[in-house]
Design an enzyme around this catalytic site. Structure first.
Site, PDB file in Angstrom:
ATOM      1  N   ARG A   1       0.843  -1.210   0.000  1.00 18.34           N
ATOM      2  CA  ARG A   1       0.000   0.000   0.000  1.00 18.34           C
ATOM      3  C   ARG A   1       0.873   1.252   0.000  1.00 18.34           C
ATOM      4  NH1 ARG A   1      -1.729   2.204   4.462  1.00 18.34           N
ATOM      5  NH2 ARG A   1      -2.133   0.253   5.539  1.00 18.34           N
TER       6      ARG A   1
ATOM      7  N   ASP B   1      -8.053  17.440 -14.930  1.00 10.83           N
ATOM      8  CA  ASP B   1      -8.344  16.062 -15.323  1.00 10.83           C
ATOM      9  C   ASP B   1      -7.980  15.951 -16.802  1.00 10.83           C
ATOM     10  OD1 ASP B   1      -9.495  13.691 -16.243  1.00 10.83           O
ATOM     11  OD2 ASP B   1     -11.188  13.800 -14.853  1.00 10.83           O
TER      12      ASP B   1
END
Ligand SMILES: *Cc1c(COP(=O)(O)O)cnc(C)c1O
Length: 404
Positions: free
Chosen positions: A59, A184
């Site tokens: 992680r 984005d």
């Protein structure tokens, strides 16, 4: 500075992020492991203190993931990247990293649906104020900025209107008011548009789309431009937990190698189809930033090196005609998502935006016959022939309905 920083973009696509590995493989191995052994207690302690480089737990970092992250950072011209489980994981991690209660966000009106919902629901509940504005007008962005504006979030070209925002002037404005600009870049990819060049602070992607390009992975990425921001974002991502896994990172890295040539074909095909649609009697209007009379054409010439693979158009005959086109296509596949090698088509009024109802769709600028086409890399004539026969069916249906 990566060792590939002097290479041309198409060469970077092939070589970025690739290091030397044991046994000399030419591609990064898939390190499918959740955790990494320490040599001894001190080694573990040093890794946790950040006094030694290495891996602790997947992680927090994994070599296969890092290889892909380095490649994307290289292609975007950023400092470093953070691989995420999806585009939405990248977007939510970005907002959680940059916003706190009492802050204000200015966001493009034409924005990916769940991004709108995330800001409108979760972040509003957490005490963040949000304004949705037409970011293709920097004046409109400027007049919506407040003293507590911390983030200006831009999708360009926007979804589904394909309106183009001027990143340079938005970044100049953001600097004055001390806000971060987040873009984005999913619709363009770094092959066509590199927002960091224009002063953008953070770039996010749904790698599900063009970056991976093969419609077989859900993944996202954040690219940041300096070490401080990187460390802060990494901490947030580590706590929220929305990381990409090694196998998906491997697949995305594999997809990146052909990004440059895929985007070239997406653009060539889309330009031909947009011009063909514009001249077609069954079509009301077409939106594509590569058309000379498109409002985004002039900024586009400065801001992107190609107009992308996304086209929206309106079939004459409204909802029923749009629906007939969907039921008539044989080669173009009827599915949401975009950016893969195969051409996909969808009709928001009968699909993604059906439950909104006609009135709400009109407010959002989604007309009843609006069709969104994600142009693939196939032979352009096969796409055109398929659309042609679908338009014939739609015109036939309109005539039959007129007789009744
Ligand atoms: C698909 C998409 C997203 C969300 O990405 P997921 O990978 O589906 O989570 C965000 N922004 C844009 C522009 C998209 O097209």
């Amino acid at each position: 500075m990566s060792k590939n920083s002097k290479l041309h973009f198409d060469s970077k696509c092939v070589h970025s992020g690739i290091e030397e590995y044991e046994y000399g493989p030419v591609v990064p191995p898939i390190y499918q492991t959740s955790t990494f052994k320490f040599e001894n207690a001190k080694h573990g302690a040093d890794l946790f203190k950040g006094e030694r480089e290495g891996y602790i737990y997947s992680r927090m970092g994994n070599p296969t993931v890092e290889a892909m992250e380095n490649a994307v950072a290289d292609l975007e011209g950023g400092y470093k990247a953070l691989g995420c489980a999806s585009g939405m994981a990248a977007i939510s991690t970005t907002f959680f990293s940059l916003l706190k209660s009492g802050d204000h966000v200015v966001c493009s009106k034409a924005v990916y649906g769940p991004t709108n919902t995330l800001l409108n629901n979760i972040f509003t509940q957490l005490g963040v104020e949000v304004s949705f504005v037409e970011t293709s007008s920097t004046e409109e962005v400027e007049s919506s900025v407040r003293s507590n504006t911390k983030v200006i979030y831009v999708e360009t070209p926007g979804n589904p209107t394909l309106s183009v925002a001027d990143l340079k002037s938005i970044c100049a404005l953001a600097k004055k008011v001390n806000a971060k600009v987040v873009v984005d870049n999913t619709f363009m990819s770094p092959a066509l548009q590199q927002p960091i060049k224009f002063g953008v602070d953070v770039v996010v992607h749904s790698m599900t789309k063009f970056l991976n390009g093969h419609a077989d992975v859900v993944a996202g990425v954040i690219v940041v431009n300096d070490e401080t921001t990187y460390k802060h974002f990494r901490k947030t991502l580590n706590q929220l937990g929305g990381v990409i896994d090694p196998f998906n990172a491997f697949l995305v890295h594999r997809g990146l190698k052909t990004l440059s040539i895929r985007m070239q074909r997406h653009c060539e095909n889309a330009q031909i189809i947009a011009e063909w649609l514009k001249a077609h009697p069954a079509i009301e209007w077409v939106k594509y930033p590569g058309l000379k009379d498109d409002p985004g054409y002039e900024i586009g010439k400065v801001q992107h090196s190609g107009s992308g693979g996304m086209i929206t158009f309106e079939v004459k005959g409204g909802f029923s005609a749009g629906e007939t086109v969907m039921n008539s296509v044989k080669f173009c596949q009827l599915a949401v998502s975009l950016g893969g090698v195969e051409t996909l088509i969808q009709h928001p009024a009968s699909m993604t935006h059906l439950t909104m109802g006609e009135k709400a769709r009109a407010v959002a600028g989604i007309s009843e016959g609006l069709v969104r086409l994600s142009v693939g890399i196939e032979n352009v004539n096969d796409i055109i022939n398929d659309l042609e026969q679908a338009f014939k069916n739609a015109s036939q249906k309109i005539k039959e309905e007129a007789k009744v």
